[in-house]
Design a protein around this motif. Structure first.
Motif, PDB file in Angstrom:
ATOM      1  N   ASP A 150       0.829  -1.201   0.000  1.00 26.73           N
ATOM      2  CA  ASP A 150       0.000   0.000   0.000  1.00 26.73           C
ATOM      3  C   ASP A 150       0.864   1.253   0.000  1.00 26.73           C
ATOM      4  OD1 ASP A 150      -2.740   1.212   0.290  1.00 26.73           O
ATOM      5  OD2 ASP A 150      -1.815   2.009   2.110  1.00 26.73           O
ATOM      6  N   ALA A 151       1.872   1.270   0.847  1.00 21.97           N
ATOM      7  CA  ALA A 151       2.761   2.430   0.931  1.00 21.97           C
ATOM      8  C   ALA A 151       3.590   2.587  -0.342  1.00 21.97           C
ATOM      9  CB  ALA A 151       3.673   2.292   2.145  1.00 21.97           C
ATOM     10  N   VAL A 152       4.016   1.482  -0.934  1.00 22.42           N
ATOM     11  CA  VAL A 152       4.775   1.541  -2.188  1.00 22.42           C
ATOM     12  C   VAL A 152       3.903   2.148  -3.285  1.00 22.42           C
ATOM     13  CG1 VAL A 152       5.895   0.190  -4.009  1.00 22.42           C
ATOM     14  CG2 VAL A 152       6.240  -0.431  -1.616  1.00 22.42           C
ATOM     15  N   GLN A 153       2.673   1.696  -3.362  1.00 16.36           N
ATOM     16  CA  GLN A 153       1.759   2.198  -4.382  1.00 16.36           C
ATOM     17  C   GLN A 153       1.544   3.704  -4.243  1.00 16.36           C
ATOM     18  OE1 GLN A 153      -2.351   0.883  -4.086  1.00 16.36           O
ATOM     19  NE2 GLN A 153      -2.445   0.557  -6.288  1.00 16.36           N
ATOM     20  N   VAL A 199      11.906  -4.016  -5.996  1.00 18.60           N
ATOM     21  CA  VAL A 199      11.580  -4.259  -7.408  1.00 18.60           C
ATOM     22  C   VAL A 199      10.832  -3.064  -7.989  1.00 18.60           C
ATOM     23  CG1 VAL A 199      10.187  -5.680  -8.969  1.00 18.60           C
ATOM     24  CG2 VAL A 199      11.568  -6.770  -7.187  1.00 18.60           C
ATOM     25  N   ALA A 200       9.911  -2.516  -7.211  1.00 18.38           N
ATOM     26  CA  ALA A 200       9.162  -1.341  -7.673  1.00 18.38           C
ATOM     27  C   ALA A 200      10.103  -0.170  -7.913  1.00 18.38           C
ATOM     28  CB  ALA A 200       8.088  -0.974  -6.647  1.00 18.38           C
ATOM     29  N   LEU A 204      10.958   1.663 -11.675  1.00 13.48           N
ATOM     30  CA  LEU A 204      10.687   3.083 -11.917  1.00 13.48           C
ATOM     31  C   LEU A 204      11.960   3.908 -12.111  1.00 13.48           C
ATOM     32  CD1 LEU A 204       8.482   5.244 -12.081  1.00 13.48           C
ATOM     33  CD2 LEU A 204       8.500   5.362  -9.576  1.00 13.48           C
ATOM     34  N   GLU A 205      13.076   3.382 -11.638  1.00 12.66           N
ATOM     35  CA  GLU A 205      14.336   4.137 -11.654  1.00 12.66           C
ATOM     36  C   GLU A 205      14.748   4.631 -13.040  1.00 12.66           C
ATOM     37  OE1 GLU A 205      18.614   3.827  -9.372  1.00 12.66           O
ATOM     38  OE2 GLU A 205      17.688   1.970 -10.110  1.00 12.66           O
TER      39      GLU A 205
END
Length: 239
Positions: A150-153, A199-200, A204-205
């Motif tokens: 949730d926080a990653v999103q 991984v997220a 995005l990097e």
């Protein structure tokens, strides 16, 4: 969803008083979006509808007011309440409601998200200030440091909001807000790309790297790839 009017002969139970307007609004909204009340047609007289739902005309008027504000109804004094042709006349502010009604809208939202997101990254690479580049880096770090899906999103969303601001075009900011608002109501079902913070972050990097390097072509390619991959993962999760 069964049309409430089809149950009149059986008698309709009064809606719970503590949520009566909310529930009535939801039932009317679903009837409209399901096509039981087609665009351009007038609803039955208020007394008839109120009796059918087991509510007062005052409650019905409150529900009508909400649906009018939402862009689904329009009231003509002395004539009646008509279903608005929301697909022809409505705006993007309807999207959150439409997505909640039917997940079929998600694919169309993503298609627009993909096109706008790629263009936005390209523009941000050309226009971002040093301060905005620093913000993008900080937002990216927050993605990798988030504690759960949730926080990653949510951290990922903030990166895209920062990209929109970095374009220097406020319309991109508003479009980004609109697209995220459209699927935030169902975002719990779209967390699959965000279960692993590292991984997220890595996914995005390349977008942030290209934007902060000022490489517009690379930023566009990276954003297209990122959005396509995350879209596919989210849709697979929905399926």
């Amino acid at each position: 969803m069964a049309h409430p009017l089809s149950h009149w002969e059986d008698g309709v139970e009064a809606l719970p008083r503590e949520t009566i307007v909310d529930v009535l609004e939801g039932r009317l909204r679903e009837d409209i979006l399901d096509g039981h009340h087609p665009a351009g047609t007038y609803l039955p007289p208020e007394r008839t509808l109120a009796d059918g739902y087991g509510v007062t005309r005052t409650t019905l008027k409150h529900a009508f007011g909400r649906l009018t504000q939402a862009g689904l109804l329009e009231t003509r004094h002395g004539v009646g309440t008509r279903v608005r042709d929301y697909l022809r006349l409505g705006g993007a502010d309807l999207l959150p409601m439409l997505v909640r009604h039917s997940p079929d809208w998600i694919g169309e939202v993503f298609e627009v998200r993909r096109g706008i997101g790629a263009l936005m990254a390209e523009r941000a690479a050309l226009r971002a200030t040093d301060r905005q580049r620093q913000e993008l880096r900080a937002r990216l770090v927050a993605v990798g440091g988030a504690v759960d899906a949730d926080a990653v999103q949510l951290a990922d969303i903030e990166v895209h909001r920062a990209l929109a601001r970095a374009t220097g075009n406020r319309v991109y900011v508003l479009l980004t807000n609109t697209l995220f608002n459209a699927y935030l109501p169902v975002r719990a079902a779209l967390r699959a790309p965000f279960t692993d913070p590292q991984v997220a972050h890595e996914r995005l990097e390349p977008v942030v790297d290209a934007v902060t390097a000022g490489d517009a072509a690379a930023a566009r390619r990276a954003a297209e790839h990122y959005l396509t991959v995350t879209e596919r993962i989210m849709l697979e999760g929905l399926a």
